[in-house]
Enzyme design. Structure first.
Site, PDB file in Angstrom:
ATOM      1  CE  LYS A  44      42.381  -3.252   2.653  1.00 57.59           C
ATOM      2  NZ  LYS A  44      40.968  -3.202   2.290  1.00 57.59           N
ATOM      3  NE  ARG A 143      36.016  -4.334  -3.045  1.00 62.51           N
ATOM      4  CZ  ARG A 143      36.666  -3.938  -2.353  1.00 62.51           C
ATOM      5  NH1 ARG A 143      37.646  -3.009  -2.554  1.00 62.51           N
ATOM      6  NH2 ARG A 143      36.533  -3.928  -0.759  1.00 62.51           N
ATOM      7  CE1 TYR A 265      67.657   9.617 -16.875  1.00 66.67           C
ATOM      8  CE2 TYR A 265      66.562   9.452 -14.842  1.00 66.67           C
ATOM      9  CZ  TYR A 265      67.655   9.197 -15.658  1.00 66.67           C
ATOM     10  OH  TYR A 265      68.263   8.053 -15.321  1.00 66.67           O
ATOM     11  CG  MET A 313      64.828   3.364  -9.984  1.00 65.83           C
ATOM     12  SD  MET A 313      65.707   1.882 -10.805  1.00 65.83           S
ATOM     13  CE  MET A 313      64.879   1.889 -12.573  1.00 65.83           C
TER      14      MET A 313
HETATM   15  C1  LIG Z   1      40.447  -2.604   2.934  1.00 62.65           C
HETATM   16  C2  LIG Z   1      39.134  -2.654   3.715  1.00 62.65           C
HETATM   17  C3  LIG Z   1      38.637  -2.212   4.862  1.00 62.65           C
HETATM   18  C4  LIG Z   1      39.356  -1.112   5.504  1.00 62.65           C
HETATM   19  O1  LIG Z   1      39.014   0.075   4.856  1.00 62.65           O
HETATM   20  P1  LIG Z   1      39.809   1.591   5.282  1.00 62.65           P
HETATM   21  O2  LIG Z   1      39.120   2.724   4.304  1.00 62.65           O
HETATM   22  O3  LIG Z   1      41.120   1.576   4.944  1.00 62.65           O
HETATM   23  O4  LIG Z   1      39.447   1.649   6.601  1.00 62.65           O
HETATM   24  C5  LIG Z   1      37.431  -2.690   5.395  1.00 62.65           C
HETATM   25  N1  LIG Z   1      36.815  -3.501   4.745  1.00 62.65           N
HETATM   26  C6  LIG Z   1      37.156  -4.153   3.597  1.00 62.65           C
HETATM   27  C7  LIG Z   1      36.200  -5.345   2.871  1.00 62.65           C
HETATM   28  C8  LIG Z   1      38.154  -3.561   2.876  1.00 62.65           C
HETATM   29  O5  LIG Z   1      38.429  -4.285   1.720  1.00 62.65           O
END
Ligand SMILES: *Cc1c(COP(=O)(O)O)cnc(C)c1O
Length: 382
Positions: A44, A143, A265, A313
């Protein structure tokens, strides 16, 4: 006008180098540690900022069959790279109305709510064929995922089970960065109770931190992300996880300043004595976080070179007074992440976690991948 690729490195203010061999080695290592039958890869957020279109083929060539992204759009962008006997799943599940696109693309959703489950079931009915999915349980993180009551309802619903063959049931750990946290064991018990309602269905539980805990945490299908990309997932470091990312920034200008001169800055930094400053071509627009202002440092020629004042930036000023005059010149590169600047250290200095440092990696960097993609394709074909 598109810049000629051979010039990209010379033109860039900063260069990120990504070791795909290390990604593959980490995938193998973390999979072994998990004890799972299958090791998937979480890619992802553009493979945590490293480039999913480079990472996915490297892992596929190494034998990875299952990939996870967060959004359906991410899955659609990677479909052409998924092996024909592989699959890509969407962790965030299905937004209402996305079912047909998801089904027709052959993407496997993670069903996180009863609404998602019922809409996917309805889509299967409309299309007249079973539609595989993963089912997520909320084992304590609050979640994503369904609870025990809902799990029981779906487990006993023959129409749902026929329309939606489950590739796996899964849940996610809230505290896997601390293997000692009692919440891990409590989540495992909650997950097991719900998974038991679906006998014969594969189980997936462990992210990177969970993989390091092994045993029942590893379950059938491990789902590591972070550790693949060379960062430590837990407070007990595993030295076998190989670094993947190097970030180097280019010196745009070097100047001598008198005692009392301010820099950056807000002039938050002042030279205590005559000093030599170098300005790097990297800033917060590159994901080089502004919270590093006054906190971090660069590394070159055996020296730690502290940041002088705020991150701008597009630029970052470093104090190179500790190096002899002439040791560094305009155009030279200094290390910001690499063998002398661990990503965990940078994250701590920025007041964040390695996940955020990686996923912030900017779009303006010249990116070098090794081994080169052509080499990976040749090796996969051989
Ligand atoms: C992002 C995610 C993972 C991977 O997690 P890491 O801590 O990066 O290994 C696995 N399962 C779910 C549901 C996630 O959202």
């Amino acid at each position: 006008m598109r810049q000629p690729p051979e010039l990209a490195t010379e033109l860039a203010g900063a260069i990120v180098t990504i070791d795909l061999d290390a990604v593959v080695a980490n995938w193998r290592h973390i999979g072994r540690r998990s004890g799972a039958d299958e090791t998937a890869a979480v890619v992802k957020a553009d493979a945590y900022g490293l480039g999913a279109r480079q990472v996915v083929p490297a892992l596929a060539a190494a034998g990875c069959k299952s990939f996870f992204v967060a959004h359906l759009a991410e899955a659609l962008d990677l479909l052409d790279l998924i092996p024909s006997d592989g699959r890509i799943a969407v962790l965030n599940g299905l937004t209402p109305g996305a079912e047909t696109v998801c089904a027709q693309a052959g993407v496997v959703p993670v069903l996180n709510s009863m609404g998602q489950a019922r809409r996917w079931q309805a889509c299967a009915r409309t299309l007249g064929r079973p539609l595989p999915a993963l089912l997520q349980f909320d084992s304590g993180m609050s979640r994503l995922g369904i609870g025990p009551q809902e799990a029981r309802e779906l487990a006993q619903d023959d129409a749902f089970r026929a329309a939606v063959p489950l590739r796996a049931v899964m849940s996610h750990l809230a505290c896997a960065d601390d293997p000692q946290d009692p919440a891990n064991g409590q989540q495992l018990v909650a997950f097991r109770a719900m998974a038991d309602l679906f006998p014969g269905v594969a189980r997936s539980f462990a992210n990177s931190g969970g993989c390091l805990m092994g045993g029942e945490y590893g379950a059938d299908i491990a789902r590591p992300g972070l550790a693949l990309y060379g960062a430590q997932p837990a407070n007990a470091p595993d030295p076998a996880i190989r670094p993947v990312v190097t970030l180097e920034a280019r010196i745009m200008q070097i100047r001598e300043v008198p005692a009392g001169a301010g820099a950056g800055y807000g002039l938050t930094w002042h030279a205590a004595a005559p000093a030599r400053l170098a300005t790097l071509g990297i800033g917060y627009a590159d994901g080089w976080l502004r919270s590093l202002s006054g906190q971090g440092s660069a590394y070159a020629k055996g020296h730690k070179l502290p940041f002088a004042g705020r991150i701008s930036m597009d630029s970052t000023i470093i104090d190179i007074t500790s190096l002899p005059q002439g040791a560094l010149a305009e155009g030279d590169l200094v290390e910001l992440i690499g063998p002398h600047r661990a990503i965990e250290q940078v994250a701590e200095e920025a007041g964040t976690i390695a996940y955020e440092i990686l996923t912030s990696l900017g779009a303006r960097y010249a990116r070098h991948y090794f081994p080169h993609q052509a080499q990976i394709r040749a090796e996969a074909a051989a």
